[in-house]
Design an enzyme around this catalytic site. Structure first.
Site, mmCIF file in Angstrom:
data_model
loop_
_atom_site.group_PDB
_atom_site.id
_atom_site.type_symbol
_atom_site.label_atom_id
_atom_site.label_comp_id
_atom_site.label_asym_id
_atom_site.label_seq_id
_atom_site.Cartn_x
_atom_site.Cartn_y
_atom_site.Cartn_z
ATOM 1 C CD GLU A 57 9.952 2.234 -42.790
ATOM 2 O OE1 GLU A 57 10.729 2.526 -42.110
ATOM 3 O OE2 GLU A 57 9.203 3.085 -43.268
ATOM 4 C CB ALA A 97 16.514 4.118 -38.722
ATOM 5 N N GLY A 99 12.594 0.466 -40.207
ATOM 6 C CA GLY A 99 13.490 0.860 -41.300
ATOM 7 C C GLY A 99 13.814 -0.447 -41.948
ATOM 8 C CD GLU A 113 9.077 2.864 -37.603
ATOM 9 O OE1 GLU A 113 8.167 2.092 -37.344
ATOM 10 O OE2 GLU A 113 9.687 2.636 -38.811
HETATM 11 C C1 HXC Z 1 20.500 0.890 -32.705
HETATM 12 C C2 HXC Z 1 20.040 -1.014 -31.880
HETATM 13 C C3 HXC Z 1 18.877 -1.273 -32.520
HETATM 14 C C4 HXC Z 1 18.515 0.065 -33.379
HETATM 15 C C5 HXC Z 1 18.831 -3.057 -31.473
HETATM 16 N N1 HXC Z 1 20.228 -2.339 -31.300
HETATM 17 N N2 HXC Z 1 18.349 -2.163 -32.395
HETATM 18 N N3 HXC Z 1 20.782 -0.075 -31.960
HETATM 19 N N4 HXC Z 1 19.449 1.094 -33.449
HETATM 20 N N5 HXC Z 1 17.249 0.017 -34.004
HETATM 21 C C6 HXC Z 1 21.257 -2.801 -30.313
HETATM 22 C C7 HXC Z 1 20.969 -2.608 -29.086
HETATM 23 O O1 HXC Z 1 21.028 -1.102 -28.355
HETATM 24 C C8 HXC Z 1 21.847 -3.725 -28.270
HETATM 25 O O2 HXC Z 1 23.144 -2.965 -28.352
HETATM 26 C C9 HXC Z 1 22.116 -4.701 -29.425
HETATM 27 O O3 HXC Z 1 21.435 -4.053 -30.862
HETATM 28 C C10 HXC Z 1 21.246 -5.988 -29.459
HETATM 29 O O4 HXC Z 1 19.860 -5.498 -29.116
HETATM 30 P P1 HXC Z 1 19.072 -5.957 -27.593
HETATM 31 O O5 HXC Z 1 18.115 -4.799 -27.345
HETATM 32 O O6 HXC Z 1 20.141 -6.202 -26.539
HETATM 33 O O7 HXC Z 1 18.622 -7.224 -28.181
HETATM 34 P P2 HXC Z 1 17.051 -8.016 -27.866
HETATM 35 O O8 HXC Z 1 16.870 -7.819 -26.458
HETATM 36 O O9 HXC Z 1 17.116 -9.351 -28.413
HETATM 37 O O10 HXC Z 1 15.973 -7.105 -28.511
HETATM 38 C C11 HXC Z 1 15.981 -7.012 -30.156
HETATM 39 C C12 HXC Z 1 15.077 -5.920 -30.413
HETATM 40 C C13 HXC Z 1 15.386 -4.703 -29.701
HETATM 41 C C14 HXC Z 1 13.541 -6.217 -29.908
HETATM 42 C C15 HXC Z 1 14.877 -5.888 -31.859
HETATM 43 O O11 HXC Z 1 16.612 -4.420 -30.035
HETATM 44 C C16 HXC Z 1 14.675 -3.555 -30.381
HETATM 45 O O12 HXC Z 1 13.534 -3.232 -29.969
HETATM 46 N N6 HXC Z 1 15.254 -2.775 -30.955
HETATM 47 C C17 HXC Z 1 14.764 -1.408 -31.737
HETATM 48 C C18 HXC Z 1 13.682 -1.733 -32.763
HETATM 49 C C19 HXC Z 1 13.225 -0.199 -33.237
HETATM 50 O O13 HXC Z 1 12.397 0.400 -32.677
HETATM 51 N N7 HXC Z 1 13.240 0.001 -34.509
HETATM 52 C C20 HXC Z 1 12.675 1.216 -35.327
HETATM 53 C C21 HXC Z 1 13.726 2.033 -35.241
HETATM 54 S S1 HXC Z 1 13.233 3.691 -35.820
HETATM 55 P P3 HXC Z 1 23.837 -2.790 -26.869
HETATM 56 O O14 HXC Z 1 25.240 -2.113 -27.337
HETATM 57 O O15 HXC Z 1 23.181 -2.332 -25.825
HETATM 58 O O16 HXC Z 1 24.449 -4.393 -26.672
HETATM 59 C C22 HXC Z 1 13.310 3.326 -37.290
HETATM 60 C C23 HXC Z 1 12.700 4.576 -38.543
HETATM 61 C C24 HXC Z 1 12.649 4.046 -39.799
HETATM 62 O O17 HXC Z 1 13.515 2.487 -37.993
HETATM 63 C C25 HXC Z 1 13.221 5.271 -40.687
HETATM 64 C C26 HXC Z 1 13.544 4.965 -42.021
HETATM 65 C C27 HXC Z 1 15.202 4.295 -41.998
#
Ligand code: HXC
Length: 256
Positions: A110, A64, A107, A130
């Site tokens: 999922e 998400a 997400g 998460e």
């Molecule tokens: C918003 C995101 C994002 C996310 C990545 N980006 N994941 N933006 N929401 N979930 C953005 C980053 O901020 C960054 O933007 C760009 O994408 C590239 O990501 P980087 O982090 O620079 O890439 P990298 O170093 O290769 O790392 C990749 C990654 C990391 C390991 C996947 O991005 C990460 O940990 N992302 C979050 C993963 C996460 O926690 N997902 C769960 C979300 S909660 P900028 O502008 O800085 O370049 C969820 C709840 C579910 O899903 C509910 C139901 C829908």
């Protein structure tokens, strides 16, 4: 015109590509709406018999959209019922095949599990991170994952947030096939084309019957399957399928 996804058709297969390259296909409100609308449009189109959902080589979806969620209050989450739109995905009747490369996290993992089957490239990474954000999976991750992999492994993944590779995801039953990255999409489209060429009533009955296994006791599920099986004897495609086998020729299904 869509902002966050791309759609195309290949024969009888509808293809949806998640397309927010700057955010690793993070699932924001616009993407959620555009994706559901595209899936529903393909489902309603009699010329389409299966859907392939994919992302980029780097990310299927990294979860998400955290930046969008960070700005939303508790009251808003409840008032907007933030994720309720996703329920519509469960009402799509034709099969959806996920072709996953790169990150399928939160997400994104999922969403892949909401599809009917998952094919992954060797580079795919799955996880429910998460817990590190102070929340938990919100799109069925604690439920579908647990049904797919069992309690001990689901707890391991949901409590630690650790990421697993495609081989482990396949071993655990989250992924059906692991394919080389450069042939993942074509192979998935090819499988979807095969499904889309079969009798639509049989394909829908097959999907409904497998899904029923998650919603019922064994006895109820077996009864559902048997009724669906008997029901297919009313279709001319059943007569054609069996006649074609006996006559050693490919079937010509009318209801595709
Ligand atoms: C918003 C995101 C994002 C996310 C990545 N980006 N994941 N933006 N929401 N979930 C953005 C980053 O901020 C960054 O933007 C760009 O994408 C590239 O990501 P980087 O982090 O620079 O890439 P990298 O170093 O290769 O790392 C990749 C990654 C990391 C390991 C996947 O991005 C990460 O940990 N992302 C979050 C993963 C996460 O926690 N997902 C769960 C979300 S909660 P900028 O502008 O800085 O370049 C969820 C709840 C579910 O899903 C509910 C139901 C829908």
């Amino acid at each position: 015109m869509t902002e966050t996804i791309l759609t195309e058709t290949r024969g009888r297969v509808g293809i949806v590509t998640l397309h927010r390259p700057d955010a690793l296909n993070a699932l924001n409100t616009t993407l959620m709406r555009e994706l559901i609308e595209a899936l529903e449009a393909f489902d309603a189109d009699e010329g389409i018999g299966a859907i392939v959902l994919t992302g980029s080589e780097r990310a299927f979806a990294a979860g998400a959209d955290i930046k969008e969620m960070a700005a939303i209050s508790h009251a808003e989450v409840i008032a907007r019922d933030l994720f309720s739109t996703w329920d519509r995905l469960g009402r799509i009747r034709i099969p959806i095949l996920a072709a996953v490369s790169g990150f399928a996290l939160g997400g994104g993992c999922e969403l892949a599990m909401m599809c009917d089957t998952v094919f992954a490239s060797e580079s795919a990474k799955f996880g429910q991170p998460e817990i590190s954000l102070g929340v938990i999976p919100g799109l069925g991750g604690s439920q579908r994952l647990t049904r797919a992999v069992g309690k001990a492994t689901a707890m391991d993944l949901v409590l630690t947030g650790r990421t697993i590779d495609a081989a482990e995801a396949a071993r655990l039953g989250i992924v059906a096939r692991v394919l080389p990255a450069d042939s993942l999409l074509e192979e998935t489209i090819s499988v979807a084309t095969g499904i889309a060429g079969r009798s639509r009533p049989a394909v829908i009955a097959a999907k409904e019957s497998v899904n029923r296994a998650f919603e019922s006791s064994l006895a109820e599920g077996l009864l559902f399957e048997r009724r669906a099986f008997y029901g297919l004897f009313a279709t001319d495609d059943r007569a054609e399928g069996m006649a074609a086998f006996i006559e050693k020729r490919p079937p010509e299904f009318r209801h595709r």
